[in-house]
Design a protein around this motif. Structure first.
Motif, PDB file in Angstrom:
ATOM      1  N   SER A   2      -4.685  -5.248  -7.087  1.00 10.07           N
ATOM      2  CA  SER A   2      -3.256  -5.732  -7.545  1.00 10.07           C
ATOM      3  C   SER A   2      -2.606  -5.203  -7.278  1.00 10.07           C
ATOM      4  O   SER A   2      -2.405  -4.673  -5.636  1.00 10.07           O
ATOM      5  CB  SER A   2      -3.550  -5.068  -9.374  1.00 10.07           C
ATOM      6  OG  SER A   2      -3.626  -3.288  -8.582  1.00 10.07           O
ATOM      7  N   TYR A  32      -0.709  -2.647  -8.086  1.00  8.57           N
ATOM      8  CA  TYR A  32      -0.563  -1.610  -7.453  1.00  8.57           C
ATOM      9  C   TYR A  32      -1.227  -0.240  -6.357  1.00  8.57           C
ATOM     10  O   TYR A  32      -1.060  -0.278  -5.305  1.00  8.57           O
ATOM     11  CB  TYR A  32      -0.607  -0.780  -8.625  1.00  8.57           C
ATOM     12  CG  TYR A  32      -1.210   0.627  -8.887  1.00  8.57           C
ATOM     13  CD1 TYR A  32       0.473   1.158  -9.675  1.00  8.57           C
ATOM     14  CD2 TYR A  32      -1.484   1.983  -7.899  1.00  8.57           C
ATOM     15  CE1 TYR A  32       0.828   2.421  -9.077  1.00  8.57           C
ATOM     16  CE2 TYR A  32      -1.840   3.117  -8.594  1.00  8.57           C
ATOM     17  CZ  TYR A  32      -0.480   3.872  -8.718  1.00  8.57           C
ATOM     18  OH  TYR A  32      -0.459   4.804  -8.975  1.00  8.57           O
ATOM     19  N   SER A  33      -2.101  -1.389  -6.139  1.00  7.06           N
ATOM     20  CA  SER A  33      -3.633  -1.285  -5.044  1.00  7.06           C
ATOM     21  C   SER A  33      -2.916  -1.444  -3.833  1.00  7.06           C
ATOM     22  O   SER A  33      -3.228  -0.679  -2.315  1.00  7.06           O
ATOM     23  CB  SER A  33      -4.946  -1.913  -5.341  1.00  7.06           C
ATOM     24  OG  SER A  33      -5.312  -1.677  -6.626  1.00  7.06           O
ATOM     25  N   TYR A  40      -8.248   3.046  -7.919  1.00  7.91           N
ATOM     26  CA  TYR A  40      -7.137   1.737  -8.012  1.00  7.91           C
ATOM     27  C   TYR A  40      -8.386   0.240  -7.043  1.00  7.91           C
ATOM     28  O   TYR A  40      -7.690  -0.463  -7.952  1.00  7.91           O
ATOM     29  CB  TYR A  40      -5.853   1.364  -8.065  1.00  7.91           C
ATOM     30  CG  TYR A  40      -5.373   2.384  -8.986  1.00  7.91           C
ATOM     31  CD1 TYR A  40      -4.818   1.925  -9.819  1.00  7.91           C
ATOM     32  CD2 TYR A  40      -5.594   3.245  -8.942  1.00  7.91           C
ATOM     33  CE1 TYR A  40      -4.338   2.443 -11.184  1.00  7.91           C
ATOM     34  CE2 TYR A  40      -4.806   4.342  -9.744  1.00  7.91           C
ATOM     35  CZ  TYR A  40      -4.321   3.836 -11.527  1.00  7.91           C
ATOM     36  OH  TYR A  40      -3.787   4.550 -11.980  1.00  7.91           O
ATOM     37  N   ASP A  52     -10.283  -2.318  -9.997  1.00  7.58           N
ATOM     38  CA  ASP A  52      -9.987  -3.836  -9.157  1.00  7.58           C
ATOM     39  C   ASP A  52     -11.301  -4.851  -8.638  1.00  7.58           C
ATOM     40  O   ASP A  52     -10.974  -5.435  -9.242  1.00  7.58           O
ATOM     41  CB  ASP A  52      -8.973  -3.952  -7.180  1.00  7.58           C
ATOM     42  CG  ASP A  52      -7.558  -3.423  -8.403  1.00  7.58           C
ATOM     43  OD1 ASP A  52      -7.055  -3.390  -9.344  1.00  7.58           O
ATOM     44  OD2 ASP A  52      -6.472  -3.363  -7.450  1.00  7.58           O
TER      45      ASP A  52
END
Length: 331
Positions: free
Chosen positions: A5, A7-8, A74, A78
């Motif tokens: 993602s 965010y990751s 995270y 994922d």
């Protein structure tokens, strides 16, 4: 492998940036500062032994812990490889890292601002504020306990309830730390107002304290944004708000690193000016002897034929150098 993602990817990017910052700062202390050191900086102890450097290294290192834990959580989500126990441990590590970063920032700010406090705040307030700063770790202790407790919870519902309490308690401690930061900010602003405009009669120590106040005011303003982000996160539980607070802490660590660089440059600049004045009076050979022994010359009575104004000039220069050494500003 599942796509990561946004965010990751942000977490991974900030982890790499923080690691580079930590390695670069350690290299600066261990190599560059020795090669470009100010002549009045202590030659008898390691740069790593000063409270300024210890707190700044700790701040960057704990930021690295924050981003590493956040990245692990995270990326595992994922990829679908996360487990509740491991995630709780990582979240606990992230929380401890955040608390330790805040404590290191507060201690660093206080150490740098002590001289400014003495000039801008009443003595009784300045003395009492010292004990308030030293008591800050006790304020964060319940947050750590709240974070550790869910690891031993009997059910996921109980763990979620404890995490919620921890989140709100952590937000409340942010309010307290902001109040401390406002005191720092007020002292910096008052000092800058009292020392405006700068002119040529200011001493070396005054110039350096003005630099500290300027950088400190900027860092303090950013820190207020950190508390705002954490309070918003406690309400809406958005990971992006939490990351915003972390990134603002990273910005503060970079500002404080820039402050150290600027202070060293100011120390070297002022030392060069002082050396030029001393060389005119003592001669280059005597000045080299003084520097090699890391001592200040004893100024006695003027020799026959010498002018008293030169003795005054030496005394004036040496008082600046002694003030510089006492403050250990560039270290």
């Amino acid at each position: 492998m599942a796509a990561l993602s946004i965010y990751s990817n942000v977490c991974i990017f900030m982890t790499v940036v923080t690691l580079a910052h930590l390695v670069g700062f350690v290299f600066y202390l261990s190599y560059y500062q020795d090669r470009h050191r100010c002549a009045r900086m202590s030659k008898r102890r390691s740069h790593f032994s000063t409270s300024f450097n210890i707190n700044l290294i700790a701040m960057i290192a704990f930021l690295l812990l924050i981003y590493s834990c956040e990245t692990s959580v995270y990326v595992a989500r994922d990829c679908g490889t996360n487990t509740e126990m491991v995630e709780n441990i990582l979240v606990t590590g992230r929380t401890i890292g955040f608390i330790a970063t805040e404590i290191a920032y507060i201690n660093y700010s206080y150490d740098r601002a002590k001289g400014i406090f003495e000039q801008t705040l009443p003595p009784a307030f300045s003395g009492g504020f010292y004990w308030v700063v030293k008591a800050v770790p006790l304020l964060f202790l319940p947050t750590v306990l709240f974070r550790i407790a869910p690891l031993f919870a009997s059910s996921s519902e109980e763990a979620a309830s404890i995490f919620s309490m921890a989140r709100w308690y952590g937000a409340s401690t942010s309010i307290v730390t902001v109040l401390l930061d406002i005191v720092f900010l007020a002292a910096f602003v008052l000092f800058l107002q009292a020392n405006r405009p700068m002119d040529m009669v200011h001493s070396v120590a005054d110039n350096s304290m003005v630099i500290i106040a300027q950088y400190g005011a900027v860092a303090g303003s950013v820190y207020i944004g950190v508390a705002g982000a954490m309070l918003a996160y406690a309400e809406w539980i958005e990971a992006s708000l939490r990351m915003l607070g972390f990134i603002q802490l990273s910005v503060i660590s970079m500002i404080l690193t820039g402050l150290k660089w600027k202070l060293q440059k100011e120390c070297i600049r002022s030392q060069a000016a002082a050396d030029a004045r001393l060389k005119n009076v003592l001669g280059s050979v005597e000045l080299h002897r003084i520097r090699s022994r890391d001592v200040l010359p004893h100024v006695g009575s003027p020799k026959r034929g010498s002018e008293s104004v030169l003795v005054v000039d030496i005394n004036g220069t040496l008082s600046n150098l002694e003030a510089m050494k006492e403050l250990e500003i560039a270290e």
